[in-house]
Design a protein around this motif. Structure first.
Motif, PDB file in Angstrom:
ATOM      1  N   LEU A 174       0.819  -1.214   0.000  1.00 43.78           N
ATOM      2  CA  LEU A 174       0.000   0.000   0.000  1.00 43.78           C
ATOM      3  C   LEU A 174       0.856   1.269   0.000  1.00 43.78           C
ATOM      4  CD1 LEU A 174      -2.704  -1.066   2.642  1.00 43.78           C
ATOM      5  CD2 LEU A 174      -2.989  -1.000   0.151  1.00 43.78           C
ATOM      6  N   GLY A 175       2.178   1.100   0.179  1.00 40.50           N
ATOM      7  CA  GLY A 175       3.057   2.269   0.269  1.00 40.50           C
ATOM      8  C   GLY A 175       2.808   3.074   1.535  1.00 40.50           C
ATOM      9  N   LEU A 176       2.451   2.372   2.604  1.00 41.07           N
ATOM     10  CA  LEU A 176       2.136   3.025   3.881  1.00 41.07           C
ATOM     11  C   LEU A 176       3.091   2.525   4.957  1.00 41.07           C
ATOM     12  CD1 LEU A 176      -1.769   2.684   3.811  1.00 41.07           C
ATOM     13  CD2 LEU A 176      -0.439   4.788   3.518  1.00 41.07           C
ATOM     14  N   PRO A 177       3.238   3.268   6.038  1.00 43.56           N
ATOM     15  CA  PRO A 177       4.099   2.789   7.123  1.00 43.56           C
ATOM     16  C   PRO A 177       3.468   1.623   7.879  1.00 43.56           C
ATOM     17  CG  PRO A 177       3.068   4.879   7.733  1.00 43.56           C
ATOM     18  CD  PRO A 177       2.687   4.613   6.304  1.00 43.56           C
ATOM     19  N   PHE A 178       4.343   0.823   8.481  1.00 40.06           N
ATOM     20  CA  PHE A 178       3.894  -0.332   9.257  1.00 40.06           C
ATOM     21  C   PHE A 178       4.241  -0.120  10.721  1.00 40.06           C
ATOM     22  CE2 PHE A 178       5.113  -4.509  11.141  1.00 40.06           C
ATOM     23  CZ  PHE A 178       3.828  -4.999  11.247  1.00 40.06           C
ATOM     24  N   ALA A 209      -4.818   6.194  17.395  1.00 38.61           N
ATOM     25  CA  ALA A 209      -5.072   7.633  17.296  1.00 38.61           C
ATOM     26  C   ALA A 209      -4.259   8.292  16.190  1.00 38.61           C
ATOM     27  CB  ALA A 209      -4.762   8.295  18.631  1.00 38.61           C
ATOM     28  N   ASP A 210      -3.037   7.791  15.940  1.00 32.07           N
ATOM     29  CA  ASP A 210      -2.209   8.589  15.027  1.00 32.07           C
ATOM     30  C   ASP A 210      -1.427   7.805  13.981  1.00 32.07           C
ATOM     31  OD1 ASP A 210       0.022   7.552  16.241  1.00 32.07           O
ATOM     32  OD2 ASP A 210       0.505   9.344  17.396  1.00 32.07           O
ATOM     33  N   HIS A 211      -1.653   6.502  13.857  1.00 27.65           N
ATOM     34  CA  HIS A 211      -0.917   5.766  12.826  1.00 27.65           C
ATOM     35  C   HIS A 211      -1.783   5.614  11.577  1.00 27.65           C
ATOM     36  CE1 HIS A 211       1.867   3.083  10.930  1.00 27.65           C
ATOM     37  NE2 HIS A 211       0.932   2.162  10.801  1.00 27.65           N
ATOM     38  N   PRO A 212      -1.324   6.148  10.438  1.00 25.73           N
ATOM     39  CA  PRO A 212      -2.158   6.105   9.239  1.00 25.73           C
ATOM     40  C   PRO A 212      -1.972   4.835   8.395  1.00 25.73           C
ATOM     41  CG  PRO A 212      -0.217   7.428   8.834  1.00 25.73           C
ATOM     42  CD  PRO A 212      -0.096   6.939  10.250  1.00 25.73           C
ATOM     43  N   GLY A 213      -1.011   4.000   8.759  1.00 26.52           N
ATOM     44  CA  GLY A 213      -0.685   2.853   7.913  1.00 26.52           C
ATOM     45  C   GLY A 213      -1.328   1.561   8.397  1.00 26.52           C
ATOM     46  N   VAL A 214      -0.550   0.488   8.336  1.00 26.31           N
ATOM     47  CA  VAL A 214      -1.028  -0.825   8.762  1.00 26.31           C
ATOM     48  C   VAL A 214      -0.512  -1.081  10.176  1.00 26.31           C
ATOM     49  CG1 VAL A 214      -0.952  -3.304   8.294  1.00 26.31           C
ATOM     50  CG2 VAL A 214      -1.068  -1.663   6.392  1.00 26.31           C
ATOM     51  N   LEU A 215      -1.412  -1.572  11.024  1.00 28.97           N
ATOM     52  CA  LEU A 215      -1.075  -1.803  12.432  1.00 28.97           C
ATOM     53  C   LEU A 215      -1.301  -3.268  12.776  1.00 28.97           C
ATOM     54  CD1 LEU A 215      -0.366  -0.623  15.253  1.00 28.97           C
ATOM     55  CD2 LEU A 215      -2.838  -0.306  15.595  1.00 28.97           C
ATOM     56  N   ALA A 216      -0.241  -3.942  13.239  1.00 31.56           N
ATOM     57  CA  ALA A 216      -0.371  -5.321  13.741  1.00 31.56           C
ATOM     58  C   ALA A 216      -0.411  -5.264  15.260  1.00 31.56           C
ATOM     59  CB  ALA A 216       0.816  -6.161  13.277  1.00 31.56           C
ATOM     60  N   LEU A 217      -1.433  -5.881  15.855  1.00 35.39           N
ATOM     61  CA  LEU A 217      -1.495  -5.976  17.315  1.00 35.39           C
ATOM     62  C   LEU A 217      -0.824  -7.270  17.764  1.00 35.39           C
ATOM     63  CD1 LEU A 217      -5.130  -4.840  18.250  1.00 35.39           C
ATOM     64  CD2 LEU A 217      -3.148  -3.469  17.587  1.00 35.39           C
ATOM     65  N   GLY A 218      -0.411  -7.321  19.035  1.00 33.15           N
ATOM     66  CA  GLY A 218      -0.041  -8.599  19.634  1.00 33.15           C
ATOM     67  C   GLY A 218      -1.310  -9.426  19.797  1.00 33.15           C
TER      68      GLY A 218
END
Ligand SMILES: Nc1ncnc2c1ncn2[C@@H]1O[C@H](COP(=O)(O)OP(=O)(O)O)[C@@H](O)[C@H]1O
Ligand SMILES: O=C(O)C1=C[C@@H](OP(=O)(O)O)[C@@H](O)[C@H](O)C1
Ligand SMILES: [Mg+2]
Length: 170
Positions: free
Chosen positions: A31-35, A75-84
């Motif tokens: 996606l060209g987004l931060p991880f 609240a502030d991460h616009p990319g992809v977020l992996a949770l534990g």
């Protein structure tokens, strides 16, 4: 998928070994987004590894740090977020996830056991990994299912294939 007006492009949940960290990084690249991965955020906040937090400070302290990492990233991460895998146990986190693009990566017990055996240390799975994983998966399945906007099967699939399905659903 139901859209969230802001916040992460996707939030990956699922048990250890479902591929959240691996698939999340690949999806972000596509996606060209931060991880971002909440385990890494906890390590940065604590100044030590997840395993050391568990051993030296206890699981309860880990869950506090994790809940704060999730709150901040939502609240502030616009990319992809992996949770534990266990982040969804926290009730405040369950509420915060409502309305986000939550993707549940499903995995069966056999493949989860095989995958965590290949990966870095998971303090909850050091002893009797198969039996611990079975219990964790059974306890958490209803929560994963309830929070998910999208459910993706990962058994017998390469991470790239899982990423493609998520991209199609987003
Ligand atoms: N779809 C998949 N097929 C095979 N192996 C996978 C797959 N997804 C992840 N893996 C492997 O399984 C291990 C655990 O993956 P990881 O992304 O750390 O899972 P999680 O973050 O959900 O615990 C890693 O070695 C990873 O390379
Ligand atoms: O399921 C859990 O309770 C945990 C999962 C781990 O993350 P992964 O799901 O990425 O392995 C990590 O947060 C910690 O070891 C606890
Ligand atoms: Mg992970």
């Amino acid at each position: 998928m139901q859209s969230a007006s802001n916040g992460p492009a996707a939030v990956l949940i699922g048990p250890p070994g479902s591929g959240k960290s691996t698939v999340g990084r690949l999806l972000a690249d596509r996606l060209g987004l931060p991880f971002r991965d909440t385990d890494a955020d906890v390590e940065a906040a604590a100044g030590k590894t997840v395993s050391d937090v568990f051993v030296e400070d206890g699981e309860e302290r880990f869950r506090e740090l994790e809940a704060e990492a999730v709150r901040s990233a939502l609240a502030d991460h616009p990319g992809v977020l992996a949770l534990g895998g266990g982040a969804i146990l926290h009730e405040a986190t369950q509420e915060l996830l409502a309305g986000h693009r939550v993707v549940y990566l499903q995995v069966g017990l056999d493949q989860a056991v095989r995958r965590v055996g290949l990966a870095s240390a998971r303090p909850l799975l050091v002893l009797n990994p198969r039996s611990r994983l079975r219990t964790l998966m059974e306890e958490r399945r209803p929560i994963y299912e309830r929070l998910a906007a999208v459910v993706v099967k990962t058994d017998d699939r390469e991470p790239e294939d899982v990423v493609a399905e998520i991209e199609g659903a987003l």
